[in-house]
Write an enzyme that holds these catalytic residues in place. Structure first.
Site, PDB file in Angstrom:
ATOM      1  N   HIS A  34     -69.067 -15.822 -70.426  1.00 33.67           N
ATOM      2  CA  HIS A  34     -68.966 -16.762 -71.695  1.00 33.67           C
ATOM      3  C   HIS A  34     -69.311 -15.843 -73.075  1.00 33.67           C
ATOM      4  O   HIS A  34     -69.519 -14.539 -72.824  1.00 33.67           O
ATOM      5  CB  HIS A  34     -69.900 -17.809 -71.679  1.00 33.67           C
ATOM      6  CG  HIS A  34     -71.387 -17.347 -71.440  1.00 33.67           C
ATOM      7  ND1 HIS A  34     -72.128 -16.791 -72.329  1.00 33.67           N
ATOM      8  CD2 HIS A  34     -72.247 -17.735 -70.544  1.00 33.67           C
ATOM      9  CE1 HIS A  34     -73.356 -16.525 -71.825  1.00 33.67           C
ATOM     10  NE2 HIS A  34     -73.343 -16.905 -70.639  1.00 33.67           N
ATOM     11  N   GLY A  36     -71.497 -15.089 -74.828  1.00 30.85           N
ATOM     12  CA  GLY A  36     -72.611 -14.346 -74.903  1.00 30.85           C
ATOM     13  C   GLY A  36     -72.547 -13.060 -74.124  1.00 30.85           C
ATOM     14  O   GLY A  36     -72.959 -12.071 -74.577  1.00 30.85           O
ATOM     15  N   HIS A  37     -71.960 -13.194 -72.983  1.00 32.35           N
ATOM     16  CA  HIS A  37     -71.607 -11.935 -72.447  1.00 32.35           C
ATOM     17  C   HIS A  37     -70.742 -11.160 -73.180  1.00 32.35           C
ATOM     18  O   HIS A  37     -70.707  -9.772 -73.226  1.00 32.35           O
ATOM     19  CB  HIS A  37     -70.901 -11.910 -70.975  1.00 32.35           C
ATOM     20  CG  HIS A  37     -71.705 -12.997 -69.988  1.00 32.35           C
ATOM     21  ND1 HIS A  37     -71.548 -14.249 -69.613  1.00 32.35           N
ATOM     22  CD2 HIS A  37     -72.997 -12.651 -69.288  1.00 32.35           C
ATOM     23  CE1 HIS A  37     -72.151 -14.529 -68.698  1.00 32.35           C
ATOM     24  NE2 HIS A  37     -73.254 -13.743 -68.543  1.00 32.35           N
ATOM     25  N   GLN A  61     -82.119 -12.406 -56.051  1.00 33.27           N
ATOM     26  CA  GLN A  61     -82.804 -12.970 -56.981  1.00 33.27           C
ATOM     27  C   GLN A  61     -82.859 -14.425 -56.861  1.00 33.27           C
ATOM     28  O   GLN A  61     -83.267 -15.038 -58.035  1.00 33.27           O
ATOM     29  CB  GLN A  61     -82.341 -12.655 -58.476  1.00 33.27           C
ATOM     30  CG  GLN A  61     -80.829 -12.929 -58.943  1.00 33.27           C
ATOM     31  CD  GLN A  61     -80.461 -12.107 -59.952  1.00 33.27           C
ATOM     32  OE1 GLN A  61     -80.069 -10.906 -60.058  1.00 33.27           O
ATOM     33  NE2 GLN A  61     -80.625 -12.848 -61.236  1.00 33.27           N
ATOM     34  N   SER A 186     -74.256 -19.439 -68.129  1.00 34.06           N
ATOM     35  CA  SER A 186     -73.347 -20.032 -67.245  1.00 34.06           C
ATOM     36  C   SER A 186     -73.663 -21.271 -66.638  1.00 34.06           C
ATOM     37  O   SER A 186     -72.903 -22.079 -66.102  1.00 34.06           O
ATOM     38  CB  SER A 186     -73.164 -18.782 -66.159  1.00 34.06           C
ATOM     39  OG  SER A 186     -72.824 -17.633 -66.852  1.00 34.06           O
ATOM     40  N   ARG A 187     -75.041 -21.385 -66.388  1.00 36.64           N
ATOM     41  CA  ARG A 187     -75.511 -22.802 -65.749  1.00 36.64           C
ATOM     42  C   ARG A 187     -75.463 -23.884 -66.776  1.00 36.64           C
ATOM     43  O   ARG A 187     -75.490 -25.210 -66.122  1.00 36.64           O
ATOM     44  CB  ARG A 187     -76.951 -22.707 -65.612  1.00 36.64           C
ATOM     45  CG  ARG A 187     -77.313 -21.299 -64.532  1.00 36.64           C
ATOM     46  CD  ARG A 187     -78.721 -21.734 -64.003  1.00 36.64           C
ATOM     47  NE  ARG A 187     -78.912 -20.964 -62.675  1.00 36.64           N
ATOM     48  CZ  ARG A 187     -79.461 -19.524 -62.497  1.00 36.64           C
ATOM     49  NH1 ARG A 187     -79.848 -19.134 -63.623  1.00 36.64           N
ATOM     50  NH2 ARG A 187     -79.386 -18.971 -61.557  1.00 36.64           N
TER      51      ARG A 187
HETATM   52  O1  PAF Z   1     -78.821 -11.691 -66.182  1.00 35.14           O
HETATM   53  C1  PAF Z   1     -78.110 -11.476 -64.977  1.00 35.14           C
HETATM   54  O2  PAF Z   1     -77.039 -12.106 -65.042  1.00 35.14           O
HETATM   55  C2  PAF Z   1     -78.650 -10.942 -63.915  1.00 35.14           C
HETATM   56  O3  PAF Z   1     -80.010 -11.204 -63.721  1.00 35.14           O
HETATM   57  C3  PAF Z   1     -78.439  -9.249 -63.814  1.00 35.14           C
HETATM   58  C4  PAF Z   1     -79.136  -8.524 -64.899  1.00 35.14           C
HETATM   59  C5  PAF Z   1     -77.004  -9.243 -63.828  1.00 35.14           C
HETATM   60  C6  PAF Z   1     -78.927  -9.011 -62.363  1.00 35.14           C
HETATM   61  O4  PAF Z   1     -78.182  -9.751 -61.513  1.00 35.14           O
END
Ligand code: PAF
Length: 289
Positions: A34, A36-37, A61, A186-187
């Protein structure tokens, strides 16, 4: 734009670039990109010869019962968006390439990983630190970029980088918000129409606390009860995981200080949302601690 699918291919690509003297900027993501990225990718494109973006939904994670399987994946659209921004390569490793059979090594940043989100997402920051270190070793960046919306992640990764003497500049980028203030994530795609409207009230609550503390009408130690009161009045919020004032370096809850991180994590049904604001109280007048 190159599309690279394994750790070894990524290392070969980056090694050649580094040997030819190019600076590599790296933006790690889990995709479903999005604005932000994209704003972070633009920063990297401006500051480096080469920009590499990774897209990897990192199983390490996510804990049992979290949204690993339903996390949005939209590789074709992501690749289109990145091509338009002049990123040089997209690294989309497979899970087997990152965690081959028999994988055993995990990174743990003690003391910072078990606070705030870490209390509710056991093992999350070890999974983040592990994958980011592995991605760093594959991409070999000079600079790596992270969004401040995930503030604790930024603190954990800066500490990992300092403690392990990584020669990588960690660049932290401001949170990008929707017009009503909701932090882009994204959520957010999981939210129903009603939840989406209510979600804007999280930032509103943080912002109100910030303004009140800055104009002296709210004490820093009263931020937590004020936030809880406001957030518990939001219909779609089913759980307040944390909401308070924190030391931006140690992430401990605080009752005063020059810089205060006001942060919250809430659940709206099955969706977990986080947000934060950094408040500089030295610059503000009328503060009472
Ligand atoms: O912020 C994220 O999207 C994730 O935690 C990252 C830094 C890509 C690690 O998987």
């Amino acid at each position: 734009m190159e599309i690279i699918g394994s750790m070894s291919a990524m290392q070969r690509f980056s090694k050649a670039l580094r040997l030819s003297g190019k600076t590599i900027g790296f933006v790690p993501t889990m995709g479903a990109l999005h604005e932000g990225h994209l704003s972070i990718v633009r920063e990297s494109v401006k500051a480096n010869d080469i920009t590499i973006v990774s897209i990897f939904v990192n199983p390490a994670q996510f804990s049992e019962g979290e949204d690993f399987n339903r996390y949005p994946r939209d590789y074709d659209n992501d690749i289109k968006k990145l091509g338009g921004l002049l990123a040089d390569a997209v690294f989309i490793p497979t899970v087997d390439s990152v965690y081959p059979d028999g994988y055993k090594t995990y990174v743990e940043v003690r003391g910072l990983s078990d606070k705030l989100c870490g209390q509710f997402r056991l093992g999350h920051f070890s999974g983040v630190a592990t994958v980011v270190l592995k991605l760093f070793n594959a991409v070999m960046p000079v600079r790596a970029y992270f969004g401040l919306k995930d503030y604790q992640q930024c603190v954990v990764l800066k500490k990992m980088s300092a403690d392990l003497n990584l020669d990588i500049e960690i660049v932290l980028c401001p949170t990008v918000r929707e017009p009503d203030g909701l932090a882009m994530s994204s959520r957010n795609a999981y939210l129903s129409a009603e939840e989406r409207l209510d979600a804007a009230l999280i930032y509103k609550a943080l912002k109100e606390a910030e303004l009140a503390v800055k104009d002296g009408s709210l004490k820093v130690r009263a931020i937590a009860p004020r936030l809880r009161e406001t957030l518990s009045g939001v219909k779609s919020i089913t759980e307040i995981q944390y909401a308070s004032a924190y030391d931006p370096d140690t992430l401990d809850e605080i009752t005063g200080g020059a810089r205060v991180l006001i942060a919250a994590a809430v659940k709206m049904g099955g969706t977990r949302l986080i947000d934060n604001i950094m408040v500089d109280l030295q610059a503000a007048e009328g503060v009472v601690c």
